[in-house]
Write an enzyme that holds these catalytic residues in place. Structure first.
Site, mmCIF file in Angstrom:
data_model
loop_
_atom_site.group_PDB
_atom_site.id
_atom_site.type_symbol
_atom_site.label_atom_id
_atom_site.label_comp_id
_atom_site.label_asym_id
_atom_site.label_seq_id
_atom_site.Cartn_x
_atom_site.Cartn_y
_atom_site.Cartn_z
ATOM 1 C CG ASP A 191 -28.392 53.699 -53.814
ATOM 2 O OD1 ASP A 191 -29.198 54.331 -53.131
ATOM 3 O OD2 ASP A 191 -27.222 54.070 -54.015
ATOM 4 C CB CYS B 264 -18.374 55.369 -36.799
ATOM 5 S SG CYS B 264 -19.847 55.504 -35.768
ATOM 6 C CB CYS C 31 -17.660 56.850 -40.378
ATOM 7 S SG CYS C 31 -18.628 56.727 -41.896
#
Length: 378
Positions: A133, A193, A243
């Site tokens: 990431d 969500c 969510c």
């Protein structure tokens, strides 16, 4: 390279602490790059300018490294083993997203990935690259292609085994390794969500407008928030799990699957009274080795002040008043809004008269001249 090789790598990954390891083609075409381009073209990335500047490189794994042939996608479960959302009932405490309650996952995963990548390179004789990431690689589409899970209507990856709680890491290899089967989407007609989002950040299923997302606002956005989102944040001071936590698939992420990344006690329901007084040194000490540290003290205290404005806790008024002269304009502005929610109109007007004439920052002056919330928030 087929079954035996993949089993060897999976065994090595498990020994390093990963919960899942699967393989996907890194060179076949996909539509994820086109979807990302539409997201950026619509301006839904907000102030995350790096998404625009790296758009071409993000379009496909081979756009960043043309030698990539296989993606080895690793998942590390960080699930809390319980529903974290009831924690927000304590409005005098701040809510930190589950993923940020332990050590920075980049550091947790990076060393393990490098170790595993070295083993892959030694066995294949081919180059490898490691991603956590921090580079322009779209991990979630690769994870779906590898079969770890699927991108739900909230655009996050979810798994039949681990729900919504997987950290992802990727090893790209120049070797051709037989891929695993991809995962299909299993959301069906469920919209839990989407319905749970406090700021209606999903214009449609499978689409996110980051500019409305509390995770974006608390972490990525540097300035004063749009007023419409300040009450909606409640006591969320870093990230938002709504969510993720409401997803029915989390029922399969049982206590037996409680995550390997353990939360620090200090990051579960920390008291707003303790956080609002943090200076830079105290902030850095408290959040050492935590992903929270990356946003810096000023942005964090801004978030805390918005939460205090929603807290009803008039005992915090003196601590907030002291921040009206803070060196950071974003902190001063957030303190003004918090006081506009907590103090009575006459007292707020007295504060305005005292501070407005000497305030030089335009954004902070805007806060003083904004109509007050007029007393404790309802």
């Amino acid at each position: 390279m087929t079954g035996d090789f993949r089993d060897t790598i999976r065994t090595a990954a498990k020994a390093l602490g990963f919960d899942v390891c699967r393989f996907a083609s890194a060179s076949e075409p996909w539509s994820a790059g086109e979807r990302l381009a539409h997201f950026v073209e619509a301006g839904r990335h907000g102030e995350m300018g790096w998404m625009e500047t790296t758009l071409e490189r993000r379009s496909h794994p081979t756009a960043m490294w043309d030698g990539a042939r296989t993606a080895i996608v690793l998942g590390l479960n960080y699930g809390p083993g319980h529903d974290p959302l009831p924690e927000m009932a304590d409005t005098r405490a701040g809510y930190i997203s589950v993923y940020a309650r332990g050590d920075d996952y980049h550091e947790v995963i990076k060393g393990r990935l490098k170790t595993l990548a070295g083993q892959v390179a030694a066995r294949t004789g081919q180059d490898v690259k490691v991603f956590v990431d921090t580079a322009p690689l779209m991990e979630k589409p690769l994870a779906q292609r590898a079969g770890l899970g699927w991108q739900g209507k909230h655009t996050n990856l979810l798994s039949r085994d681990y729900g919504n709680w997987l950290f992802l890491g990727v090893i790209l290899s120049a070797a051709d390794i037989e891929p695993d089967a991809p995962e299909a989407e299993h959301c069906g007609s469920c919209t839990a969500c989407l319905d749970a989002c406090p700021t209606q950040a999903f214009p449609a299923p499978f689409q996110l407008d980051a500019r409305r997302c509390l995770s974006y606002l608390t972490i990525e956005f540097a300035g004063p928030w749009p007023v419409e989102f300040r009450k909606a944040t409640g006591n969320r001071i870093y990230g938002c799990d709504d969510c993720l936590a409401v997803c029915p698939w989390n029922k399969f992420a049982s206590e037996a699957h409680e995550g390997r990344v353990k939360a620090r006690e200090a990051f579960v329901s920390p008291q707003l009274a303790d956080l609002v007084v943090l200076n830079d040194a105290a902030f850095r000490a408290l959040f050492s080795k935590s992903p929270v540290k990356r946003i810096g003290r000023d942005r964090f205290v801004r978030n805390v002040l918005y939460a205090i404005g929603n807290s009803r806790d008039v005992a915090l008024i003196p601590s907030v008043e002291r921040l009206l002269t803070d060196r950071a304009p974003v902190v001063r502005g957030a303190a003004i809004w918090a006081l506009s929610c907590l103090v009575e109109p006459a007292a707020y007007q007295a504060l305005t008269d005292r501070h407005l004439l000497t305030e030089e920052d335009a954004s902070v002056r805007d806060e003083w001249t904004r109509p007050a919330t007029a007393g404790i928030v309802g």
